[in-house]
Motif scaffolding. Structure first.
Motif, PDB file in Angstrom:
ATOM      1  N   LEU A   6       0.828  -1.207   0.000  1.00 41.50           N
ATOM      2  CA  LEU A   6       0.000   0.000   0.000  1.00 41.50           C
ATOM      3  C   LEU A   6       0.864   1.259   0.000  1.00 41.50           C
ATOM      4  CD1 LEU A   6      -2.867   1.149   0.147  1.00 41.50           C
ATOM      5  CD2 LEU A   6      -2.682   1.040   2.632  1.00 41.50           C
ATOM      6  N   ILE A   7       1.923   1.254   0.796  1.00 42.85           N
ATOM      7  CA  ILE A   7       2.825   2.409   0.844  1.00 42.85           C
ATOM      8  C   ILE A   7       3.486   2.633  -0.514  1.00 42.85           C
ATOM      9  CG2 ILE A   7       5.000   3.249   1.828  1.00 42.85           C
ATOM     10  CD1 ILE A   7       4.101   1.918   4.475  1.00 42.85           C
ATOM     11  N   PHE A   9       2.422   1.636  -3.424  1.00 36.44           N
ATOM     12  CA  PHE A   9       1.403   2.060  -4.382  1.00 36.44           C
ATOM     13  C   PHE A   9       1.095   3.545  -4.238  1.00 36.44           C
ATOM     14  CE2 PHE A   9      -3.090   2.738  -5.472  1.00 36.44           C
ATOM     15  CZ  PHE A   9      -3.025   2.432  -6.824  1.00 36.44           C
ATOM     16  N   LEU A  10       0.939   4.011  -3.005  1.00 34.24           N
ATOM     17  CA  LEU A  10       0.632   5.428  -2.790  1.00 34.24           C
ATOM     18  C   LEU A  10       1.783   6.330  -3.210  1.00 34.24           C
ATOM     19  CD1 LEU A  10      -1.282   5.301   0.607  1.00 34.24           C
ATOM     20  CD2 LEU A  10      -2.211   5.677  -1.684  1.00 34.24           C
ATOM     21  N   ILE A  11       3.023   5.933  -2.911  1.00 40.02           N
ATOM     22  CA  ILE A  11       4.176   6.731  -3.340  1.00 40.02           C
ATOM     23  C   ILE A  11       4.229   6.781  -4.865  1.00 40.02           C
ATOM     24  CG2 ILE A  11       6.699   6.796  -3.431  1.00 40.02           C
ATOM     25  CD1 ILE A  11       6.691   5.724  -0.558  1.00 40.02           C
ATOM     26  N   LEU A  13       1.747   6.448  -6.893  1.00 39.61           N
ATOM     27  CA  LEU A  13       0.617   7.236  -7.368  1.00 39.61           C
ATOM     28  C   LEU A  13       0.895   8.732  -7.233  1.00 39.61           C
ATOM     29  CD1 LEU A  13      -2.268   6.736  -8.448  1.00 39.61           C
ATOM     30  CD2 LEU A  13      -3.059   7.016  -6.107  1.00 39.61           C
ATOM     31  N   LEU A  14       1.431   9.131  -6.088  1.00 40.01           N
ATOM     32  CA  LEU A  14       1.708  10.550  -5.849  1.00 40.01           C
ATOM     33  C   LEU A  14       2.862  11.069  -6.705  1.00 40.01           C
ATOM     34  CD1 LEU A  14       1.262  10.695  -1.980  1.00 40.01           C
ATOM     35  CD2 LEU A  14      -0.300  11.553  -3.724  1.00 40.01           C
ATOM     36  N   GLN A  21       3.815   1.652  -8.568  1.00 39.77           N
ATOM     37  CA  GLN A  21       2.402   1.281  -8.493  1.00 39.77           C
ATOM     38  C   GLN A  21       2.227  -0.205  -8.769  1.00 39.77           C
ATOM     39  OE1 GLN A  21       0.485   3.805 -11.319  1.00 39.77           O
ATOM     40  NE2 GLN A  21       0.381   5.551  -9.922  1.00 39.77           N
ATOM     41  N   GLY A  24       3.623  -2.265  -5.907  1.00 38.32           N
ATOM     42  CA  GLY A  24       2.718  -2.135  -4.770  1.00 38.32           C
ATOM     43  C   GLY A  24       1.488  -3.013  -4.906  1.00 38.32           C
TER      44      GLY A  24
END
Length: 51
Positions: A6-7, A9-11, A13-14, A21, A24
């Motif tokens: 999740l971490i 994926f979020l990094i 994505l941002l 992604q 993740g």
């Protein structure tokens, strides 16, 4: 493993980094599969519990 996925994926994505992604999502899916199999009491890799 789910939290790490999740971490990442979020990094990804941002920061708009596609490979993060993808990694993740893969880690989240593997973590969910292991959690589901472990929750059913099925031995995974010869081990009953994953710590």
């Amino acid at each position: 493993m789910i939290i790490l996925g999740l971490i990442l994926f979020l990094i990804g994505l941002l920061a708009s980094i596609g490979i993060l992604q993808t990694i993740g999502i893969v880690l989240m899916v593997v973590g969910l599969v292991l959690a589901l199999l472990g929750g059913t009491g099925r031995a995974i890799g010869g081990r009953k519990h994953w710590f």
